[in-house]
Design a protein around this motif. Structure first.
Motif, short mmCIF file in Angstrom:
data_model
loop_
_atom_site.label_atom_id
_atom_site.label_comp_id
_atom_site.label_asym_id
_atom_site.label_seq_id
_atom_site.Cartn_x
_atom_site.Cartn_y
_atom_site.Cartn_z
N VAL A 79 -12.31 -0.01 -24.19
CA VAL A 79 -12.67 1.32 -23.66
C VAL A 79 -12.28 1.44 -22.19
O VAL A 79 -11.81 2.49 -21.73
N GLU A 80 -12.45 0.36 -21.45
CA GLU A 80 -12.26 0.41 -20.00
C GLU A 80 -10.80 0.29 -19.55
O GLU A 80 -10.46 0.75 -18.46
N VAL A 81 -9.93 -0.33 -20.36
CA VAL A 81 -8.54 -0.44 -19.92
C VAL A 81 -7.93 0.96 -19.79
O VAL A 81 -8.22 1.85 -20.60
N PRO A 82 -7.09 1.18 -18.78
CA PRO A 82 -6.52 2.52 -18.56
C PRO A 82 -5.68 2.97 -19.76
O PRO A 82 -4.85 2.20 -20.27
N ALA A 84 -2.78 4.92 -21.93
CA ALA A 84 -1.39 5.31 -21.69
C ALA A 84 -1.33 6.81 -21.39
O ALA A 84 -2.19 7.58 -21.86
N PRO A 85 -0.34 7.26 -20.62
CA PRO A 85 -0.24 8.68 -20.26
C PRO A 85 -0.21 9.63 -21.47
O PRO A 85 -0.71 10.75 -21.40
N PHE A 86 0.36 9.16 -22.58
CA PHE A 86 0.48 10.02 -23.76
C PHE A 86 -0.74 9.95 -24.67
O PHE A 86 -0.84 10.67 -25.66
N PHE A 87 -1.70 9.04 -24.36
CA PHE A 87 -2.91 8.91 -25.19
C PHE A 87 -3.91 9.97 -24.74
O PHE A 87 -4.47 9.90 -23.64
N GLU A 88 -4.17 10.94 -25.58
CA GLU A 88 -4.98 12.09 -25.21
C GLU A 88 -6.39 12.09 -25.81
O GLU A 88 -7.09 13.10 -25.77
N MET A 89 -6.81 10.97 -26.37
CA MET A 89 -8.11 10.93 -27.03
C MET A 89 -9.06 9.91 -26.40
O MET A 89 -9.94 9.36 -27.06
N GLN A 90 -8.91 9.66 -25.11
CA GLN A 90 -9.75 8.68 -24.44
C GLN A 90 -11.23 9.08 -24.47
O GLN A 90 -12.10 8.24 -24.71
N THR A 91 -11.51 10.38 -24.28
CA THR A 91 -12.90 10.84 -24.30
C THR A 91 -13.53 10.61 -25.66
O THR A 91 -14.66 10.12 -25.78
N GLU A 92 -12.81 10.97 -26.73
CA GLU A 92 -13.33 10.77 -28.08
C GLU A 92 -13.47 9.28 -28.40
O GLU A 92 -14.43 8.87 -29.06
N TYR A 93 -12.51 8.50 -27.91
CA TYR A 93 -12.54 7.05 -28.12
C TYR A 93 -13.80 6.44 -27.50
O TYR A 93 -14.50 5.63 -28.12
N GLU A 94 -14.09 6.86 -26.26
CA GLU A 94 -15.28 6.36 -25.58
C GLU A 94 -16.56 6.82 -26.28
O GLU A 94 -17.53 6.07 -26.40
#
Length: 215
Positions: A79-82, A84-94
């Protein structure tokens, strides 16, 4: 067989922590999606304890706890690793994998208390009845431990965020649903115990043959 049961136990624990994010409603009960998977872990420790003994059941519980800690650590890293610029689901992932610290603590505490309590009650009854009345110790231990598990988890996870009357309602609904599941899984306990005992008898017979040949 013991290795497969322990691996299945640890695997189901890890999966249940991930599935718990979703809540569903059935017959008026609001339940976490992990409820059936998590309940299966108690079934497995009962089978392990019945066939292989109390110490092996306790070892499985410790293994499951360690597995949960390791998985939580790697989930935290993921969750904490930055992204990728094209990954747009970080919020949902967290949101799905991250969980809250309060819920994680609630899960670990309720797990340790309820699983160890289950083993304790189960084997107290087994000492009294021997191999007889498996259905009694399986169900009676669950009646006690599932109330403890549900109460501890919900109180720690949601105290201060929901009113007391809602907490009591959540405990009651989940507890009733868990007891229904326990009653339904009793035939599965008998089936797995039968399979495990046959496998254990085969292993003992093979060991005796080897010992006789060596002597």
């Amino acid at each position: 067989m013991i290795f497969y049961l322990t691996a299945l136990f640890a695997g189901l624990l890890v999966v249940s922590n991930i599935l718990a994010v979703k809540v569903f409603t059935v017959l008026g009960f609001d339940l976490p999606a992990a409820v059936i998977v998590y309940m299966a872990t108690f079934l497995i420790t009962d089978v392990i304890g019945e066939v292989y003994g109390k110490k092996m059941a306790a070892r499985a519980i410790r293994a499951g706890f360690i597995a949960q800690l390791i998985v939580l650590f790697f989930i935290y890293i993921a969750v904490e690793v930055p992204p990728a610029p094209f990954f747009e689901m970080q919020t949902e992932y967290e949101m799905i994998l991250g969980g809250s610290f309060q819920v994680i603590i609630a899960s670990l505490v309720s797990y340790l208390v309820s699983q160890n309590l289950d083993v304790l009650i189960f084997h107290k009854l087994k000492e009294r009845h021997g191999r007889r009345h498996l259905w009694l110790r399986n169900n009676f231990s669950a009646v006690i431990t599932q109330f403890a598990d549900t109460s501890i988890f919900i109180v720690i996870a949601f105290i201060g965020t929901v009113p007391p009357n809602i907490l009591i309602s959540m405990i009651f609904m989940q507890y009733i649903a868990k007891i229904i599941i326990v009653l339904l899984d009793t035939p599965i306990v008998y089936l797995l115990v039968g399979i495990a005992r046959k496998q254990l008898d085969k292993e003992r017979a093979m060991l005796m043959e080897v010992t006789e040949k060596v002597n």
